[in-house]
Each structure stands twice: as structure tokens, then as C-alpha cells.
Design an enzyme around this catalytic site. Sequence first.
Site, PDB file in Angstrom:
ATOM      1  N   ASP A  81       0.809  -2.247  12.270  1.00 37.68           N
ATOM      2  CA  ASP A  81       1.410  -2.614  11.126  1.00 37.68           C
ATOM      3  C   ASP A  81       1.584  -4.124  11.380  1.00 37.68           C
ATOM      4  O   ASP A  81       2.587  -4.849  11.692  1.00 37.68           O
ATOM      5  CB  ASP A  81       2.645  -2.302  10.612  1.00 37.68           C
ATOM      6  CG  ASP A  81       2.980  -2.612   9.185  1.00 37.68           C
ATOM      7  OD1 ASP A  81       3.033  -1.455   8.255  1.00 37.68           O
ATOM      8  OD2 ASP A  81       3.224  -3.575   8.603  1.00 37.68           O
ATOM      9  N   ARG A 130       0.948  -1.327   0.141  1.00 37.36           N
ATOM     10  CA  ARG A 130      -0.006  -0.008  -0.028  1.00 37.36           C
ATOM     11  C   ARG A 130       1.049   1.332  -0.086  1.00 37.36           C
ATOM     12  O   ARG A 130       1.616   1.392   0.802  1.00 37.36           O
ATOM     13  CB  ARG A 130      -0.828   0.015   1.360  1.00 37.36           C
ATOM     14  CG  ARG A 130      -2.063   0.811   1.256  1.00 37.36           C
ATOM     15  CD  ARG A 130      -2.869   0.751   2.510  1.00 37.36           C
ATOM     16  NE  ARG A 130      -2.224   1.099   3.877  1.00 37.36           N
ATOM     17  CZ  ARG A 130      -2.898   1.488   4.685  1.00 37.36           C
ATOM     18  NH1 ARG A 130      -4.423   1.389   4.770  1.00 37.36           N
ATOM     19  NH2 ARG A 130      -2.448   1.778   5.776  1.00 37.36           N
ATOM     20  N   ASP A 153       5.089  -5.511   9.793  1.00 39.46           N
ATOM     21  CA  ASP A 153       6.365  -5.110  10.831  1.00 39.46           C
ATOM     22  C   ASP A 153       6.124  -5.872  11.820  1.00 39.46           C
ATOM     23  O   ASP A 153       7.125  -6.528  12.337  1.00 39.46           O
ATOM     24  CB  ASP A 153       6.253  -3.611  11.005  1.00 39.46           C
ATOM     25  CG  ASP A 153       6.642  -2.733   9.938  1.00 39.46           C
ATOM     26  OD1 ASP A 153       7.350  -3.171   9.092  1.00 39.46           O
ATOM     27  OD2 ASP A 153       6.312  -1.702  10.128  1.00 39.46           O
ATOM     28  N   THR A 156      -0.625   7.800  -0.853  1.00 38.18           N
ATOM     29  CA  THR A 156      -1.988   7.639  -1.459  1.00 38.18           C
ATOM     30  C   THR A 156      -2.808   6.700  -1.133  1.00 38.18           C
ATOM     31  O   THR A 156      -4.081   6.430  -1.243  1.00 38.18           O
ATOM     32  CB  THR A 156      -1.679   7.254  -3.109  1.00 38.18           C
ATOM     33  OG1 THR A 156      -1.159   5.958  -3.289  1.00 38.18           O
ATOM     34  CG2 THR A 156      -0.682   8.348  -3.880  1.00 38.18           C
TER      35      THR A 156
HETATM   36  C1  PRP Z   1      -1.005  -4.195   4.804  1.00 33.53           C
HETATM   37  C2  PRP Z   1      -1.875  -5.216   5.134  1.00 33.53           C
HETATM   38  C3  PRP Z   1      -2.703  -5.422   3.843  1.00 33.53           C
HETATM   39  C4  PRP Z   1      -2.791  -3.848   3.692  1.00 33.53           C
HETATM   40  C5  PRP Z   1      -4.019  -3.305   4.177  1.00 33.53           C
HETATM   41  O1  PRP Z   1       0.138  -4.558   3.956  1.00 33.53           O
HETATM   42  O2  PRP Z   1      -1.233  -6.410   5.088  1.00 33.53           O
HETATM   43  O3  PRP Z   1      -1.911  -5.992   2.572  1.00 33.53           O
HETATM   44  O4  PRP Z   1      -1.876  -3.363   4.179  1.00 33.53           O
HETATM   45  O5  PRP Z   1      -4.498  -2.119   3.655  1.00 33.53           O
HETATM   46  P1  PRP Z   1      -5.717  -1.461   2.855  1.00 33.53           P
HETATM   47  O6  PRP Z   1      -6.803  -2.635   3.143  1.00 33.53           O
HETATM   48  O7  PRP Z   1      -5.812  -0.185   3.096  1.00 33.53           O
HETATM   49  O8  PRP Z   1      -5.170  -1.725   1.314  1.00 33.53           O
HETATM   50  P2  PRP Z   1       1.253  -3.370   3.586  1.00 33.53           P
HETATM   51  O9  PRP Z   1       0.809  -2.521   2.452  1.00 33.53           O
HETATM   52  O10 PRP Z   1       1.668  -2.638   4.758  1.00 33.53           O
HETATM   53  O11 PRP Z   1       2.405  -4.330   2.975  1.00 33.53           O
HETATM   54  P3  PRP Z   1       3.071  -5.488   3.639  1.00 33.53           P
HETATM   55  O12 PRP Z   1       2.266  -6.599   3.904  1.00 33.53           O
HETATM   56  O13 PRP Z   1       4.398  -5.892   2.679  1.00 33.53           O
HETATM   57  O14 PRP Z   1       3.927  -4.957   5.016  1.00 33.53           O
HETATM   58  N1  URA Z   2      -1.982  -2.291   7.241  1.00 36.50           N
HETATM   59  C1  URA Z   2      -1.589  -2.853   8.470  1.00 36.50           C
HETATM   60  O1  URA Z   2      -0.786  -3.844   8.567  1.00 36.50           O
HETATM   61  N2  URA Z   2      -2.312  -2.414   9.482  1.00 36.50           N
HETATM   62  C2  URA Z   2      -3.506  -1.391   9.416  1.00 36.50           C
HETATM   63  O2  URA Z   2      -3.914  -1.273  10.436  1.00 36.50           O
HETATM   64  C3  URA Z   2      -3.637  -0.990   8.115  1.00 36.50           C
HETATM   65  C4  URA Z   2      -2.851  -1.328   7.255  1.00 36.50           C
END
Ligand code: PRP
Ligand code: URA
Length: 209
Positions: free
Chosen positions: A200, A104, A203, A108
Site C-alpha cells: 500500500d 479506493r 501506508d 467495491t
Molecule cells: C491507492 C493508490 C491509487 C489507488 C490505485 O490509493 O495510491 O490512488 O490506490 O488503485 P486503483 O488503480 O485500483 O484505483 P488509496 O485508495 O489506497 O488511497 P490513499 O492514497 O489515500 O492511501
Molecule cells: N493501491 C496501493 O497502494 N497498492 C496497490 O497495490 C493497489 C492499490
Amino acid sequence: MSKVYVFDHPLIQHKLTYIRDKNTGTKQFRELVEEVAMLMAYEATRDLPLMETTIETPVSPAKTKILAGKKLGVVPILRAGLGMVDGILNLIPSAKVGHIGLYRDPETLQPVEYYCKLPSDVAERDLIAVDPMLATGGSAAAAITFMKQRGAKNIKLMCLIASPEGVELVQREHPDVDIYVAAVDECLNDHGYITPGLGDAGDRLYGTK
Ligand code: PRP
Ligand code: URA
């Protein structure tokens, strides 16, 4: 309109509390996510078809039931979705695993695709897309669109925590996809984080912050 299943099983809710707790460390967080994913998969596969078979117990023949051989697939949305895969495979070891790489954009909040590899017979499989967080819903909705573009027909979405906004977006864009969650939280904050949520997920799973 698709259905939303919120699993209120006490074991799921208990473990989710520790997943949410900021004092839970990476190792325990990872173990708990895997365990909850397994428990959720148990609930989400209630509708798997069975067929009759006959086997011999040590005592006598028995007419009994086995799974009717439906082909299944698990599709984690990278990277946090990976944390749910092993728990599901513990229950369904024959499932194939596809991967969709999305992140994400922090400015944006729009999903950006960087990888997609699905089983070649994806059209014949019942698929469970998995991601711990359904926040704005943009990532899950985009992942489901990629799966459909590659032929997927039967998709469920399984997340640990959803926001009302995320549920609404996925239902609007994919009314054929049922959603399975352990909790629907109050709202998103100004950074698009689910509140109270768990922070997160990527993380916390991989210790990157
Ligand atoms: C997080 C989570 C989802 C997304 C959710 O991933 O694991 O994939 O955000 O957010 P949304 O519903 O607003 O799209 P992130 O983009 O942080 O990537 P990562 O799993 O690589 O840390
Ligand atoms: N992605 C995450 O990992 N946590 C949130 O709360 C939203 C997006």
C-alpha cells in the site's frame, strides 16, 4: 490509442527494487519515491519545446536554447501521489500543483472523490497526473475525468508501478493520455493489489500501517 512508456533506466530500476522491498522503512521509502519521480519527470519531459536565445558567456556571445515557456502542472492523486510531487518540482520549480482527493473503497474497489483543486488556468497547462500505483485503474481514470471536466486538455499520467488491467482501463477511457511507468507488473491479487507491487503506497509513505 495512447502510448505507454516503461522507463528501464538503470537508476530508476535500481531504486524501484528498494521501493518494493518490504524491509525498506518509511523514511527511505519516501526519499526513494521522490528520487524516482524526479528521474521519471526528466524522461517524461523530453518533448518540451525549446526556443533559441542569445546570452553572453564569460568568453563570448552564444546562441543557445531555453524552454519555450510552456505552462506545466503537476496533479497528485491524494494521498500517495503527494510523495512524487517534490521530486518533480525539483526539476520543474515553476510548475503549478493541483490536487485531487480520491480513495479506493476497499469493498467495491471503486474510487470515491473527496477533494479537487486545480490551477485556474488548467486548460492552458500541460498536466502530469501522478500516483505511485495504477492498479485497477479506477482512481487514475476518474482523476483524469475530473481534470477534463474542469477544462484540462493535455494530460500525461505518471505512475511508479502499473498492472496490465490498469493500463488497459486508462487507455480505453482516455486514449489521448500517454502513460509513463517504471514497471508493469504481472497482475492484481484478489484484493486489487498489484502483484508483486510494493504494497500500500500511502501506508508505506506515511507510516499508517
Ligand atoms: C491507492 C493508490 C491509487 C489507488 C490505485 O490509493 O495510491 O490512488 O490506490 O488503485 P486503483 O488503480 O485500483 O484505483 P488509496 O485508495 O489506497 O488511497 P490513499 O492514497 O489515500 O492511501
Ligand atoms: N493501491 C496501493 O497502494 N497498492 C496497490 O497495490 C493497489 C492499490
